[in-house]
Design a protein around this motif. Structure first.
Motif, PDB file in Angstrom:
ATOM      1  N   MET A   1       0.817  -1.188   0.000  1.00  0.00           N
ATOM      2  CA  MET A   1       0.000   0.000   0.000  1.00  0.00           C
ATOM      3  C   MET A   1       0.863   1.255   0.000  1.00  0.00           C
ATOM      4  N   GLU A   2       1.980   1.214   0.722  1.00  0.00           N
ATOM      5  CA  GLU A   2       2.862   2.381   0.761  1.00  0.00           C
ATOM      6  C   GLU A   2       3.473   2.650  -0.609  1.00  0.00           C
ATOM      7  N   PHE A   3       3.845   1.576  -1.311  1.00  0.00           N
ATOM      8  CA  PHE A   3       4.403   1.739  -2.648  1.00  0.00           C
ATOM      9  C   PHE A   3       3.371   2.325  -3.605  1.00  0.00           C
ATOM     10  N   LEU A   4       2.127   1.899  -3.484  1.00  0.00           N
ATOM     11  CA  LEU A   4       1.058   2.409  -4.341  1.00  0.00           C
ATOM     12  C   LEU A   4       0.825   3.893  -4.082  1.00  0.00           C
ATOM     13  N   LEU A   5       0.803   4.295  -2.827  1.00  0.00           N
ATOM     14  CA  LEU A   5       0.596   5.702  -2.491  1.00  0.00           C
ATOM     15  C   LEU A   5       1.784   6.552  -2.933  1.00  0.00           C
ATOM     16  N   ALA A   6       2.997   6.058  -2.726  1.00  0.00           N
ATOM     17  CA  ALA A   6       4.184   6.794  -3.166  1.00  0.00           C
ATOM     18  C   ALA A   6       4.222   6.904  -4.687  1.00  0.00           C
ATOM     19  N   SER A   7       3.815   5.848  -5.376  1.00  0.00           N
ATOM     20  CA  SER A   7       3.775   5.889  -6.835  1.00  0.00           C
ATOM     21  C   SER A   7       2.722   6.875  -7.328  1.00  0.00           C
ATOM     22  N   ALA A   8       1.589   6.917  -6.668  1.00  0.00           N
ATOM     23  CA  ALA A   8       0.537   7.860  -7.047  1.00  0.00           C
ATOM     24  C   ALA A   8       0.989   9.299  -6.840  1.00  0.00           C
ATOM     25  N   ILE A   9       1.658   9.561  -5.729  1.00  0.00           N
ATOM     26  CA  ILE A   9       2.161  10.911  -5.465  1.00  0.00           C
ATOM     27  C   ILE A   9       3.217  11.283  -6.502  1.00  0.00           C
ATOM     28  N   GLY A  10       4.107  10.351  -6.829  1.00  0.00           N
ATOM     29  CA  GLY A  10       5.133  10.611  -7.836  1.00  0.00           C
ATOM     30  C   GLY A  10       4.544  10.839  -9.214  1.00  0.00           C
ATOM     31  N   ALA A  11       3.541  10.051  -9.592  1.00  0.00           N
ATOM     32  CA  ALA A  11       2.910  10.215 -10.906  1.00  0.00           C
ATOM     33  C   ALA A  11       2.173  11.548 -10.997  1.00  0.00           C
ATOM     34  N   LEU A  12       1.468  11.924  -9.924  1.00  0.00           N
ATOM     35  CA  LEU A  12       0.780  13.215  -9.926  1.00  0.00           C
ATOM     36  C   LEU A  12       1.773  14.371  -9.993  1.00  0.00           C
ATOM     37  N   LEU A  41      -2.148  14.579  -1.079  1.00  0.00           N
ATOM     38  CA  LEU A  41      -1.879  13.171  -0.763  1.00  0.00           C
ATOM     39  C   LEU A  41      -0.644  13.024   0.108  1.00  0.00           C
ATOM     40  N   PHE A  42       0.377  13.834  -0.171  1.00  0.00           N
ATOM     41  CA  PHE A  42       1.594  13.782   0.629  1.00  0.00           C
ATOM     42  C   PHE A  42       1.308  14.190   2.070  1.00  0.00           C
ATOM     43  N   LEU A  43       0.572  15.276   2.264  1.00  0.00           N
ATOM     44  CA  LEU A  43       0.223  15.703   3.623  1.00  0.00           C
ATOM     45  C   LEU A  43      -0.616  14.645   4.335  1.00  0.00           C
ATOM     46  N   PHE A  44      -1.535  14.048   3.588  1.00  0.00           N
ATOM     47  CA  PHE A  44      -2.403  13.038   4.182  1.00  0.00           C
ATOM     48  C   PHE A  44      -1.616  11.800   4.585  1.00  0.00           C
ATOM     49  N   SER A  45      -0.633  11.424   3.766  1.00  0.00           N
ATOM     50  CA  SER A  45       0.159  10.230   4.087  1.00  0.00           C
ATOM     51  C   SER A  45       1.142  10.481   5.222  1.00  0.00           C
ATOM     52  N   MET A  46       1.532  11.715   5.433  1.00  0.00           N
ATOM     53  CA  MET A  46       2.470  12.017   6.514  1.00  0.00           C
ATOM     54  C   MET A  46       1.834  11.864   7.895  1.00  0.00           C
ATOM     55  N   GLY A  47       0.506  11.802   7.946  1.00  0.00           N
ATOM     56  CA  GLY A  47      -0.186  11.680   9.226  1.00  0.00           C
ATOM     57  C   GLY A  47      -0.208  10.278   9.782  1.00  0.00           C
ATOM     58  N   ARG A  48       0.295   9.305   9.018  1.00  0.00           N
ATOM     59  CA  ARG A  48       0.274   7.905   9.459  1.00  0.00           C
ATOM     60  C   ARG A  48      -1.111   7.530   9.965  1.00  0.00           C
ATOM     61  N   LEU A  49      -2.035   7.527   9.029  1.00  0.00           N
ATOM     62  CA  LEU A  49      -3.430   7.299   9.390  1.00  0.00           C
ATOM     63  C   LEU A  49      -3.639   5.885   9.906  1.00  0.00           C
ATOM     64  N   THR A  50      -4.435   5.798  10.933  1.00  0.00           N
ATOM     65  CA  THR A  50      -4.801   4.511  11.492  1.00  0.00           C
ATOM     66  C   THR A  50      -6.301   4.327  11.323  1.00  0.00           C
ATOM     67  N   ILE A  51      -6.708   3.078  11.201  1.00  0.00           N
ATOM     68  CA  ILE A  51      -8.109   2.778  10.952  1.00  0.00           C
ATOM     69  C   ILE A  51      -8.814   2.509  12.273  1.00  0.00           C
ATOM     70  N   ASP A  52     -10.023   3.035  12.411  1.00  0.00           N
ATOM     71  CA  ASP A  52     -10.896   2.818  13.575  1.00  0.00           C
ATOM     72  C   ASP A  52     -10.272   3.288  14.886  1.00  0.00           C
ATOM     73  N   LYS A  53      -9.533   4.376  14.835  1.00  0.00           N
ATOM     74  CA  LYS A  53      -8.976   4.983  16.042  1.00  0.00           C
ATOM     75  C   LYS A  53      -9.581   6.369  16.213  1.00  0.00           C
ATOM     76  N   PRO A  54      -9.910   6.764  17.424  1.00  0.00           N
ATOM     77  CA  PRO A  54     -10.544   8.078  17.621  1.00  0.00           C
ATOM     78  C   PRO A  54      -9.528   9.218  17.484  1.00  0.00           C
ATOM     79  N   PRO A  55      -9.951  10.357  16.912  1.00  0.00           N
ATOM     80  CA  PRO A  55      -9.046  11.502  16.799  1.00  0.00           C
ATOM     81  C   PRO A  55      -9.040  12.375  18.055  1.00  0.00           C
ATOM     82  N   ILE A  56      -9.860  12.042  19.027  1.00  0.00           N
ATOM     83  CA  ILE A  56      -9.927  12.844  20.252  1.00  0.00           C
ATOM     84  C   ILE A  56      -9.571  11.964  21.447  1.00  0.00           C
TER      85      ILE A  56
END
Length: 122
Positions: A1-12, A41-56
């Protein structure tokens, strides 16, 4: 998944830079939009998003997600939308006044200045 996101950012980014260097206004607008998508996308990926975790803060939660990248991306989307609208209006006005959306550099001399009589400076 990281490679796909990095490739998408590079292609854009590559597509945005290529389109920005074109000599017409519409591809420049598309290139700037692609660059803004890449930055989002770069800013969003830098946040190290986690699934089903509360932001507060919650006493029962063991792990949290960082809400700051999400807020930055939302703000960047609004700003890029406004800037894209402004650039489109400026490009449309330029096209309506000149009749062309191209950038002509035929009458520019070596010093980068255009002659007033239509001939390049010597």
């Amino acid at each position: 998944m990281e490679f796909l996101l990095a490739s998408a950012i590079g292609a854009l980014t590559a597509g945005g830079i290529y389109m920005t260097l074109r000599a017409r206004t519409f591809p420049v607008i598309i290139g700037l939009a692609l660059l803004s998508y890449a930055v989002n996308l770069f800013l969003f990926s830098m946040g190290r998003l986690t699934i089903d975790k509360p932001p507060i803060i919650d006493p029962s939660a063991t792990d949290y997600t960082d809400p700051l990248p999400q807020a930055l991306v939302l703000t960047a989307i609004v700003i890029s939308f406004g800037m894209t609208a402004l650039i489109v209006v400026l490009a449309l006005r330029s096209f309506l006044e000149t009749g062309s959306d191209g950038v002509a550099m035929d009458d520019v001399g070596e010093d980068g200045l255009e002659a007033r009589d239509g001939k390049a400076r010597q």
